[in-house]
Write a protein that holds these residues in place. Structure first.
Motif, short mmCIF file in Angstrom:
data_model
loop_
_atom_site.label_atom_id
_atom_site.label_comp_id
_atom_site.label_asym_id
_atom_site.label_seq_id
_atom_site.Cartn_x
_atom_site.Cartn_y
_atom_site.Cartn_z
N LEU A 159 -7.29 3.98 2.09
CA LEU A 159 -7.36 2.62 2.64
C LEU A 159 -6.11 2.26 3.43
O LEU A 159 -4.98 2.47 2.98
N ASP A 160 -6.32 1.73 4.62
CA ASP A 160 -5.23 1.17 5.43
C ASP A 160 -4.94 -0.23 4.90
O ASP A 160 -5.73 -1.15 5.11
N THR A 161 -3.82 -0.39 4.21
CA THR A 161 -3.54 -1.67 3.53
C THR A 161 -3.24 -2.81 4.51
O THR A 161 -3.16 -3.97 4.10
N SER A 162 -3.09 -2.49 5.79
CA SER A 162 -2.84 -3.56 6.77
C SER A 162 -4.13 -4.25 7.20
O SER A 162 -4.09 -5.31 7.83
N ASN A 164 -7.28 -6.53 6.75
CA ASN A 164 -7.69 -7.65 5.91
C ASN A 164 -9.07 -7.39 5.33
O ASN A 164 -9.95 -6.89 6.02
N TYR A 170 -13.11 -3.13 7.16
CA TYR A 170 -12.70 -2.92 5.76
C TYR A 170 -13.89 -2.38 4.96
O TYR A 170 -15.02 -2.85 5.13
N LYS A 198 -5.65 1.01 -6.32
CA LYS A 198 -5.80 1.13 -4.88
C LYS A 198 -6.93 0.20 -4.46
O LYS A 198 -8.06 0.33 -4.95
N GLY A 199 -6.64 -0.74 -3.55
CA GLY A 199 -7.63 -1.76 -3.23
C GLY A 199 -7.93 -2.55 -4.50
O GLY A 199 -7.02 -3.01 -5.20
#
Length: 241
Positions: A159-162, A164, A170, A198-199
């Motif tokens: 996951l790309d945490t940037s 939203n 997403y 994670k997430g």
């Protein structure tokens, strides 16, 4: 009252005893087991005996793991396969040589009673492996994926945490539940031995089948307790190493 979630045990009764003592578990606590009670260390039958007994004194929820399903097929239908045998099944087969027919039947009934998943009133999902349907567990076409899937955890890891959670790109599966608790894929694969978030996913499989500890976690406070690494508790065995 606490709600405590327990990761994959894999035949490690000594570790299970340790975490129950270290977390000071009482009859007031609700216990949610994420599956894979068997295969690995030498005490799979005794783990099932312990869980069956625990169910008579505590509020327990038992989720189905892929190894539990493999054992059920072997006990009930004499279905054996080399893949299972080489991934922890051998220790289980050897351990069952000393188990009575009557006790095996109790284990079959227990394994058949396992739940595919548990969803609580706070939209927290407890499942062994994952699910693949974009609309959630109620829409899954292939129930075996509840205890075999790895794509949910892989998605969370990548996951790309940037991004939203409201963004169209997403992953939708990670927006359906407030929290998801899983086992199945040990966090030792990413060189960790504690529960990892994670997430919205908490992975509580801390590698007890291999050289990691067994973990029990309070889902409200996120406090957790761990056993000694299992290869130290079963120093004369290989587990799944």
């Amino acid at each position: 009252m606490r709600t405590l979630v327990i990761g994959d045990i894999h035949g490690g009764l000594r570790a299970l005893h340790q975490i129950m003592e270290r977390a000071k578990v009482t009859k007031k606590d609700k216990l949610i087991f994420l599956g894979d009670y068997v295969d690995g260390w030498s005490q799979s039958p005794q783990v099932l005996d312990y869980l069956i007994e625990l169910n008579s004194t505590n509020d327990c929820i038992f989720i189905r793991g892929n190894h539990d399903e493999l054992l059920l097929h072997w006990l009930k239908d004499s279905k054996d396969n080399l893949l299972w045998y080489n991934h922890g099944g051998e220790a289980t087969v050897l351990a069952y040589e000393k188990v009575s027919t009557e006790n095996k039947q109790l284990h079959v009934e227990f394994l058949q009673s396992l739940q595919d998943y548990h969803l609580d009133d706070k939209q927290r999902l407890f499942i062994h492996a994952g699910f693949t349907n974009m609309n959630g567990v109620n829409y899954e076409y292939f129930p075996k994926l509840f205890y075999w899937d790895r794509t949910l955890w892989e998605t969370a890891l990548a996951l790309d945490t940037s991004i939203n959670p409201n963004d169209v790109s997403y992953p939708k599966r990670l927006t359906l539940y407030n929290e998801i608790y899983i086992g199945h894929t040990p966090v030792t694969r990413i060189n960790k031995t504690i529960p990892i978030k994670k997430g919205c996913i908490w992975n509580v499989d801390t590698g007890a089948a291999f050289k990691g500890p067994l973990t029990i976690m309070d889902i409200d406070t996120k406090e957790f307790w761990q056993s000694e690494p299992l290869h130290q508790l079963y120093f004369d065995e290989k587990g799944r190493n």
